[in-house]
Design a protein around this motif. Structure first.
Motif, PDB file in Angstrom:
ATOM      1  N   ARG A   1       5.244  11.264  -0.039  1.00 30.04           N
ATOM      2  CA  ARG A   1       5.287  12.033  -1.277  1.00 30.04           C
ATOM      3  C   ARG A   1       4.533  13.351  -1.131  1.00 30.04           C
ATOM      4  O   ARG A   1       3.472  13.415  -0.534  1.00 30.04           O
TER       5      ARG A   1
ATOM      6  N   GLN B   1       0.832  -1.193   0.000  1.00 33.75           N
ATOM      7  CA  GLN B   1       0.000   0.000   0.000  1.00 33.75           C
ATOM      8  C   GLN B   1       0.865   1.241   0.000  1.00 33.75           C
ATOM      9  O   GLN B   1       2.027   1.213   0.390  1.00 33.75           O
ATOM     10  N   PRO B   2       0.298   2.379  -0.460  1.00 35.55           N
ATOM     11  CA  PRO B   2       1.041   3.627  -0.401  1.00 35.55           C
ATOM     12  C   PRO B   2       1.484   3.925   1.018  1.00 35.55           C
ATOM     13  O   PRO B   2       0.779   3.618   1.984  1.00 35.55           O
ATOM     14  N   GLN B   3       2.662   4.545   1.156  1.00 37.08           N
ATOM     15  CA  GLN B   3       3.182   4.851   2.470  1.00 37.08           C
ATOM     16  C   GLN B   3       2.311   5.877   3.166  1.00 37.08           C
ATOM     17  O   GLN B   3       1.641   6.693   2.551  1.00 37.08           O
TER      18      GLN B   3
ATOM     19  N   GLY C   1       7.704   8.787  -6.032  1.00 37.23           N
ATOM     20  CA  GLY C   1       6.835   9.520  -5.120  1.00 37.23           C
ATOM     21  C   GLY C   1       7.433  10.791  -4.569  1.00 37.23           C
ATOM     22  O   GLY C   1       6.965  11.290  -3.544  1.00 37.23           O
TER      23      GLY C   1
ATOM     24  N   GLN D   1       1.550   9.209   5.630  1.00 39.35           N
ATOM     25  CA  GLN D   1       2.072  10.563   5.550  1.00 39.35           C
ATOM     26  C   GLN D   1       3.136  10.784   6.620  1.00 39.35           C
ATOM     27  O   GLN D   1       2.884  11.278   7.700  1.00 39.35           O
TER      28      GLN D   1
ATOM     29  N   ILE E   1       1.798   8.094  -7.100  1.00 40.68           N
ATOM     30  CA  ILE E   1       2.062   7.052  -6.112  1.00 40.68           C
ATOM     31  C   ILE E   1       3.365   6.362  -6.494  1.00 40.68           C
ATOM     32  O   ILE E   1       3.589   6.049  -7.661  1.00 40.68           O
TER      33      ILE E   1
ATOM     34  N   ALA F   1       4.879   1.122  -4.529  1.00 44.70           N
ATOM     35  CA  ALA F   1       3.560   0.939  -3.921  1.00 44.70           C
ATOM     36  C   ALA F   1       2.532   0.500  -4.950  1.00 44.70           C
ATOM     37  O   ALA F   1       1.379   0.278  -4.622  1.00 44.70           O
ATOM     38  N   ARG F   2       2.946   0.383  -6.205  1.00 43.63           N
ATOM     39  CA  ARG F   2       2.030  -0.026  -7.276  1.00 43.63           C
ATOM     40  C   ARG F   2       2.337  -1.438  -7.769  1.00 43.63           C
ATOM     41  O   ARG F   2       1.739  -1.912  -8.731  1.00 43.63           O
TER      42      ARG F   2
END
Length: 293
Positions: free
Chosen positions: A32, A23-25, A124, A27, A38, A42-43
């Motif tokens: 990013r 998953q995206p990191q 990112g 915040q 993204i 994470a993709r």
């Protein structure tokens, strides 16, 4: 043909993120900034090998070179995949590299002959990443002799020119590396901010088809137009949108009006304008300067 990276470090990286669900990191200090894509890492998606599947068939399915999949999956030996195992599939050709101590991602980009702007954006826009994904540019040899034939269709280079506002105006923030006017951080700006009062008409710089026309995160109200020759123009932070998805527009067609929606970088009212080219890495941001007349 062999990818050069630390296999143990690579596996540790994936075990940290979760092998099958990346998953995206969150915040954090290394997250990013707005308007950045993204991160490639994470993709990455998982592919479970079915009985009878071959490495070549899987690579073809995802428009990748077999060497990319082999490099991303150290357990694959001699090009043989095992049914039931799950492979990590990146969105395009490339490899993961760990940033060595006392080195920066800029040095890594230079070593592998990949444009630093590209490395920054596809990862990112992180300032100090521990790992980066490096795209392998077709026909360019890196120090480890990797050459990957591009299996994706790259659209021919076209050229459009025009201006998205009724009159030429000043640039509040240019394309490329900039200092954020508020935070003072260094960041990559994927377009130009053209100063204009709120309510100023925003027009298409060339004929095309509207492929996006609604709110989009930090872009605010955004209109995206695809043009001939694999070119795309983006008009962001609009106050209002006057076109619809799928609509054909001509040069000078009013798309909307200047606004302050989203999270503008420049403090004065402006139009955030981008030019992108459909290339090896998808829609790549280019300096709009050569397209504005």
């Amino acid at each position: 043909m062999k990818f050069s990276y630390c296999s143990l470090c690579f596996l540790t990286f994936f075990s940290t993120l979760g092998l099958l669900s990346i998953q995206p990191q969150s915040q954090t200090a290394n997250a990013r900034p707005r308007n950045c894509p993204i991160p490639v890492l994470a993709r990455i998606q998982g592919h479970q090998v079915s009985p009878g599947e071959t490495l070549a068939a899987i690579a073809s399915r995802y428009h990748l070179a077999p060497e990319t999949i082999t490099g991303m999956n150290p357990a694959v030996e001699k090009g043989v995949v095992t049914a039931g195992t799950t492979l990590q599939i990146p969105p395009f050709n490339g490899m993961v590299v760990e940033i060595p101590p006392h080195q920066s991602w800029r040095q890594i980009a230079s070593k592998y002959q990949v444009p630093p702007d590209t490395v920054f954006e596809i990862n990112g826009c992180q300032k100090n990443p521990k790992f980066v994904f490096l795209p392998v540019i077709p026909g360019v040899k890196s120090p480890n002799k990797i050459v990957v034939k591009d299996t994706k269709k790259v659209t021919s280079n076209g050229k459009i020119t025009g201006y998205p506002l009724p009159n030429t105006t000043s640039v509040a923030l240019g394309y490329g590396w900039n200092y954020h006017p508020v935070t003072k951080d260094t960041f990559f700006h994927s377009g130009v901010d053209l100063l204009a009062p709120v309510g100023t008409p925003v027009v298409a710089i060339a004929p095309g088809i509207v492929v996006f026309a609604k709110e989009q995160g930090s872009y605010g109200k955004l209109v995206i137009i695809n043009h001939a020759g694999g070119l795309q123009s983006r008009y962001a932070q609009l106050d209002g949108i006057k076109v619809t998805l799928g609509q054909k527009v001509n040069l000078g067609h009013i798309l909307g009006t200047v606004g302050t929606t989203g999270k503008p970088t420049s403090v004065q009212p402006h139009l955030h304008f981008e030019i992108r080219v459909n290339g090896f890495l998808g829609w790549e941001a280019k300096d709009p300067k050569g397209f504005l007349i």
